[in-house]
Design an enzyme around this catalytic site. Structure first.
Site, PDB file in Angstrom:
ATOM      1  N   THR A  91      -0.107  -4.425  -5.474  1.00 20.69           N
ATOM      2  CA  THR A  91      -0.452  -4.992  -6.168  1.00 20.69           C
ATOM      3  C   THR A  91      -1.521  -5.296  -6.583  1.00 20.69           C
ATOM      4  O   THR A  91      -2.437  -6.194  -6.864  1.00 20.69           O
ATOM      5  CB  THR A  91      -0.692  -6.744  -5.121  1.00 20.69           C
ATOM      6  OG1 THR A  91      -0.918  -6.017  -4.042  1.00 20.69           O
ATOM      7  CG2 THR A  91       1.406  -6.781  -4.975  1.00 20.69           C
ATOM      8  N   THR A 129     -12.005  -0.175  -5.177  1.00 27.56           N
ATOM      9  CA  THR A 129     -11.274  -0.508  -5.298  1.00 27.56           C
ATOM     10  C   THR A 129     -10.897  -2.324  -4.405  1.00 27.56           C
ATOM     11  O   THR A 129     -12.659  -2.577  -4.557  1.00 27.56           O
ATOM     12  CB  THR A 129      -9.607  -0.277  -4.818  1.00 27.56           C
ATOM     13  OG1 THR A 129      -9.750  -0.262  -3.546  1.00 27.56           O
ATOM     14  CG2 THR A 129      -8.882   1.125  -5.279  1.00 27.56           C
ATOM     15  N   GLY A 165       1.624  -2.300  -0.672  1.00 28.46           N
ATOM     16  CA  GLY A 165       0.883  -1.825  -1.172  1.00 28.46           C
ATOM     17  C   GLY A 165       0.417  -2.133  -2.806  1.00 28.46           C
ATOM     18  O   GLY A 165      -0.549  -1.485  -3.274  1.00 28.46           O
ATOM     19  N   TYR A 196     -10.894   0.467  12.500  1.00 29.39           N
ATOM     20  CA  TYR A 196     -10.590   1.102  10.827  1.00 29.39           C
ATOM     21  C   TYR A 196     -10.526   2.675  11.224  1.00 29.39           C
ATOM     22  O   TYR A 196      -9.244   3.232  11.201  1.00 29.39           O
ATOM     23  CB  TYR A 196     -11.209   0.527  10.124  1.00 29.39           C
ATOM     24  CG  TYR A 196     -10.938   0.889   8.009  1.00 29.39           C
ATOM     25  CD1 TYR A 196      -9.364   0.890   7.491  1.00 29.39           C
ATOM     26  CD2 TYR A 196     -11.040   2.173   7.959  1.00 29.39           C
ATOM     27  CE1 TYR A 196      -9.101   1.156   7.281  1.00 29.39           C
ATOM     28  CE2 TYR A 196     -10.352   2.937   6.537  1.00 29.39           C
ATOM     29  CZ  TYR A 196      -9.484   2.351   6.361  1.00 29.39           C
ATOM     30  OH  TYR A 196      -9.136   3.124   5.099  1.00 29.39           O
ATOM     31  N   ASN A 199       1.220   3.222   1.454  1.00 29.82           N
ATOM     32  CA  ASN A 199      -0.287   3.037   1.108  1.00 29.82           C
ATOM     33  C   ASN A 199      -1.235   1.640   1.874  1.00 29.82           C
ATOM     34  O   ASN A 199      -2.243   1.502   1.710  1.00 29.82           O
ATOM     35  CB  ASN A 199      -0.135   3.265  -0.414  1.00 29.82           C
ATOM     36  CG  ASN A 199      -1.465   2.336  -0.879  1.00 29.82           C
ATOM     37  OD1 ASN A 199      -2.192   3.149  -0.768  1.00 29.82           O
ATOM     38  ND2 ASN A 199      -1.753   1.149  -1.881  1.00 29.82           N
ATOM     39  N   LYS A 239      -6.581   4.668  11.073  1.00 29.94           N
ATOM     40  CA  LYS A 239      -6.327   6.161  10.050  1.00 29.94           C
ATOM     41  C   LYS A 239      -6.084   7.455  10.508  1.00 29.94           C
ATOM     42  O   LYS A 239      -5.453   8.461  10.693  1.00 29.94           O
ATOM     43  CB  LYS A 239      -8.034   5.883   8.852  1.00 29.94           C
ATOM     44  CG  LYS A 239      -7.222   4.691   8.286  1.00 29.94           C
ATOM     45  CD  LYS A 239      -6.153   5.136   7.545  1.00 29.94           C
ATOM     46  CE  LYS A 239      -6.169   3.890   6.161  1.00 29.94           C
ATOM     47  NZ  LYS A 239      -5.320   3.695   5.752  1.00 29.94           N
ATOM     48  N   VAL A 261       3.730  -6.175   5.603  1.00 28.63           N
ATOM     49  CA  VAL A 261       4.866  -5.259   6.355  1.00 28.63           C
ATOM     50  C   VAL A 261       4.203  -5.821   8.078  1.00 28.63           C
ATOM     51  O   VAL A 261       4.857  -5.047   8.892  1.00 28.63           O
ATOM     52  CB  VAL A 261       3.581  -3.546   5.927  1.00 28.63           C
ATOM     53  CG1 VAL A 261       4.345  -3.282   4.263  1.00 28.63           C
ATOM     54  CG2 VAL A 261       2.061  -3.839   6.339  1.00 28.63           C
TER      55      VAL A 261
HETATM   56  P1  NDP Z   1      -6.432  -2.299  -1.469  1.00 26.34           P
HETATM   57  O1  NDP Z   1      -7.262  -3.721  -1.279  1.00 26.34           O
HETATM   58  O2  NDP Z   1      -6.794  -2.504  -3.356  1.00 26.34           O
HETATM   59  O3  NDP Z   1      -4.858  -2.397  -1.844  1.00 26.34           O
HETATM   60  C1  NDP Z   1      -4.429  -2.897  -0.568  1.00 26.34           C
HETATM   61  C2  NDP Z   1      -2.764  -2.727  -0.545  1.00 26.34           C
HETATM   62  O4  NDP Z   1      -2.622  -2.780   0.417  1.00 26.34           O
HETATM   63  C3  NDP Z   1      -2.570  -4.544  -1.233  1.00 26.34           C
HETATM   64  O5  NDP Z   1      -1.802  -4.527  -2.887  1.00 26.34           O
HETATM   65  C4  NDP Z   1      -2.396  -5.136  -0.684  1.00 26.34           C
HETATM   66  O6  NDP Z   1      -1.444  -5.642  -1.037  1.00 26.34           O
HETATM   67  C5  NDP Z   1      -1.495  -4.088  -0.045  1.00 26.34           C
HETATM   68  N1  NDP Z   1      -1.215  -5.025   1.487  1.00 26.34           N
HETATM   69  C6  NDP Z   1      -2.920  -4.514   2.300  1.00 26.34           C
HETATM   70  N2  NDP Z   1      -2.392  -5.371   3.725  1.00 26.34           N
HETATM   71  C7  NDP Z   1      -1.087  -5.890   3.758  1.00 26.34           C
HETATM   72  C8  NDP Z   1       0.438  -5.693   4.152  1.00 26.34           C
HETATM   73  N3  NDP Z   1       0.045  -7.085   5.297  1.00 26.34           N
HETATM   74  N4  NDP Z   1       1.547  -6.703   4.054  1.00 26.34           N
HETATM   75  C9  NDP Z   1       1.306  -5.926   2.403  1.00 26.34           C
HETATM   76  N5  NDP Z   1       0.627  -5.200   2.245  1.00 26.34           N
HETATM   77  C10 NDP Z   1      -0.821  -5.401   2.559  1.00 26.34           C
HETATM   78  O7  NDP Z   1      -7.195  -1.208  -1.337  1.00 26.34           O
HETATM   79  P2  NDP Z   1      -6.737   0.902  -1.431  1.00 26.34           P
HETATM   80  O8  NDP Z   1      -6.158   0.252  -2.716  1.00 26.34           O
HETATM   81  O9  NDP Z   1      -8.728   0.561  -1.822  1.00 26.34           O
HETATM   82  O10 NDP Z   1      -6.539   0.844   0.207  1.00 26.34           O
HETATM   83  C11 NDP Z   1      -4.960   1.663  -0.590  1.00 26.34           C
HETATM   84  C12 NDP Z   1      -4.976   2.337   0.549  1.00 26.34           C
HETATM   85  O11 NDP Z   1      -5.703   2.876   0.193  1.00 26.34           O
HETATM   86  C13 NDP Z   1      -5.125   1.857   2.379  1.00 26.34           C
HETATM   87  O12 NDP Z   1      -4.539   1.825   2.941  1.00 26.34           O
HETATM   88  C14 NDP Z   1      -7.012   1.595   2.866  1.00 26.34           C
HETATM   89  O13 NDP Z   1      -6.871   2.108   3.680  1.00 26.34           O
HETATM   90  C15 NDP Z   1      -6.288   3.325   1.654  1.00 26.34           C
HETATM   91  N6  NDP Z   1      -8.057   3.796   1.431  1.00 26.34           N
HETATM   92  C16 NDP Z   1      -8.355   3.490   0.615  1.00 26.34           C
HETATM   93  C17 NDP Z   1     -10.022   3.848   0.426  1.00 26.34           C
HETATM   94  C18 NDP Z   1     -10.951   3.053  -0.315  1.00 26.34           C
HETATM   95  O14 NDP Z   1     -12.593   3.456  -0.569  1.00 26.34           O
HETATM   96  N7  NDP Z   1     -11.003   2.181  -1.134  1.00 26.34           N
HETATM   97  C19 NDP Z   1     -10.790   5.057   0.725  1.00 26.34           C
HETATM   98  C20 NDP Z   1      -9.146   6.270   1.809  1.00 26.34           C
HETATM   99  C21 NDP Z   1      -7.827   4.980   1.889  1.00 26.34           C
HETATM  100  P3  NDP Z   1      -1.189  -7.909  -0.380  1.00 26.34           P
HETATM  101  O15 NDP Z   1      -2.175  -7.967  -0.624  1.00 26.34           O
HETATM  102  O16 NDP Z   1      -0.234  -8.582  -2.374  1.00 26.34           O
HETATM  103  O17 NDP Z   1      -0.340  -7.679   0.224  1.00 26.34           O
HETATM  104  C1  8X3 Z   2     -12.202   4.435   3.295  1.00 29.01           C
HETATM  105  C2  8X3 Z   2     -13.231   4.872   4.052  1.00 29.01           C
HETATM  106  O1  8X3 Z   2     -15.349   5.412   4.912  1.00 29.01           O
HETATM  107  O2  8X3 Z   2     -15.027   3.690   2.365  1.00 29.01           O
HETATM  108  O3  8X3 Z   2     -10.274   4.956   4.036  1.00 29.01           O
HETATM  109  O4  8X3 Z   2     -14.668   3.782   4.837  1.00 29.01           O
HETATM  110  S1  8X3 Z   2     -14.120   4.196   3.903  1.00 29.01           S
END
Ligand code: NDP
Ligand code: 8X3
Length: 251
Positions: free
Chosen positions: A11, A186, A9, A151, A85, A155, A59
């Site tokens: 990107t 994000t 992840g 979701y 991630n 997690k 993935v």
């Molecule tokens: P983004 O949507 O900005 O990034 C998600 C990343 O995951 C992208 O790079 C995407 O790349 C990759 N991804 C998603 N699905 C796939 C797949 N099936 N195969 C390969 N790559 C995948 O979100 P965040 O940066 O916020 O999220 C990153 C992590 O943090 C996640 O696990 C999310 O659950 C977690 N998280 C986020 C929070 C938030 O509030 N933002 C809070 C808590 C946890 P691409 O599309 O190019 O494949």
């Molecule tokens: C993301 C946290 O509370 O925005 O994992 O869904 S929340």
């Protein structure tokens, strides 16, 4: 020798910000994601700081995960740090009306995808009796909030897998830890709400959310501790957030 970190992840959001900070601190990087154009851009941007190799795969695609990770050239094949991630939320619906496709995307990506990537990399860590796995969970790994059902379940599974990996890999000297962010601005909410930008922006309205760089800083701190120090489970929220349901939007 510079350590090699593989980030899934990479990107967007947290993964991308982590790639930037680790590149500037001389880690060699294997950057993964589905969007090749973004991987190419990132490679171009970060190559002035460090060596970069990109892998494009979903993935959820078991064969692709093993094929791509198995294809790493010698210079990148020893993964010192795995940052699990990649993941997203799809939809925010009560259990009775949730979409099966959304459920599949979350269960297959957030749980099974993390497992496939880990299984592709753990054997070499076991062989070397060394390695560091960081699993990105969420406050949703610790609490369940209305309409978060599946979701949150994925997690919670990451939290369980983080603990399970730490137990099973303990005798091999491998570090395993999770970082559990609260609300981070994000592309996460744009994806959850399927491109509805207004809905996505409303999630972070009226308070200062975390940004991806806040989590990336923490990841850099975690990976740069001396080897006898393992940050096993870390929850981080915006100051305005008390838990999944309580956010002070009046400041
Ligand atoms: P983004 O949507 O900005 O990034 C998600 C990343 O995951 C992208 O790079 C995407 O790349 C990759 N991804 C998603 N699905 C796939 C797949 N099936 N195969 C390969 N790559 C995948 O979100 P965040 O940066 O916020 O999220 C990153 C992590 O943090 C996640 O696990 C999310 O659950 C977690 N998280 C986020 C929070 C938030 O509030 N933002 C809070 C808590 C946890 P691409 O599309 O190019 O494949
Ligand atoms: C993301 C946290 O509370 O925005 O994992 O869904 S929340």
């Amino acid at each position: 020798m510079n350590k090699i970190a593989l980030i899934t992840g990479a990107t967007s959001g947290i993964g991308k910000a982590t790639a930037v900070i680790l590149a500037k601190n001389n880690y060699k990087l294997v950057l993964c994601g589905r969007r090749q154009d973004r991987l190419d851009e990132l490679e171009q941007e970060l190559s002035e700081f460090t060596s970069i190799h990109t892998l494009q795969f979903d993935v959820r695609d078991k064969e692709a995960v093993f094929e791509q990770i198995g294809s790493l050239p010698d210079a990148f094949s020893t993964i010192d740090i795995l940052i699990n991630n990649a993941g997203n939320a799809h939809g925010l619906d009560p259990i009775q009306t949730g979409s099966l496709d959304d459920w599949d995307a979350m269960i297959d990506g957030n749980i099974k995808g993390l497992l496939y990537v880990s299984k592709a990399i753990i054997p070499q860590m076991i062989e070397r009796k060394s390695g560091h796995i960081i699993n990105i969970g969420s406050t949703a790994a610790k609490e369940v909030y209305p309409n978060g059902n599946v979701y949150c379940a994925t997690k919670h599974a990451v939290d369980a897998l983080n603990q399970g990996m730490r137990i099973d890999l303990n005798s091999f000297g491998i570090r395993v830890g999770a970082i559990h962010p609260g609300m981070v601005s994000t592309e996460f909410s744009n994806i959850r709400f399927k491109g509805d930008d207004e809905k996505a922006q409303n999630v972070y309205k009226g308070f200062q959310p975390l940004v991806a760089e806040d989590i990336a800083d923490i990841i850099h701190f975690v990976v740069s501790r001396p080897y006898h120090v393992n940050i096993a489970d870390l929850v981080v929220m915006p100051t305005a957030q008390a838990n999944s349901g309580i956010v002070n939007r009046s400041l």
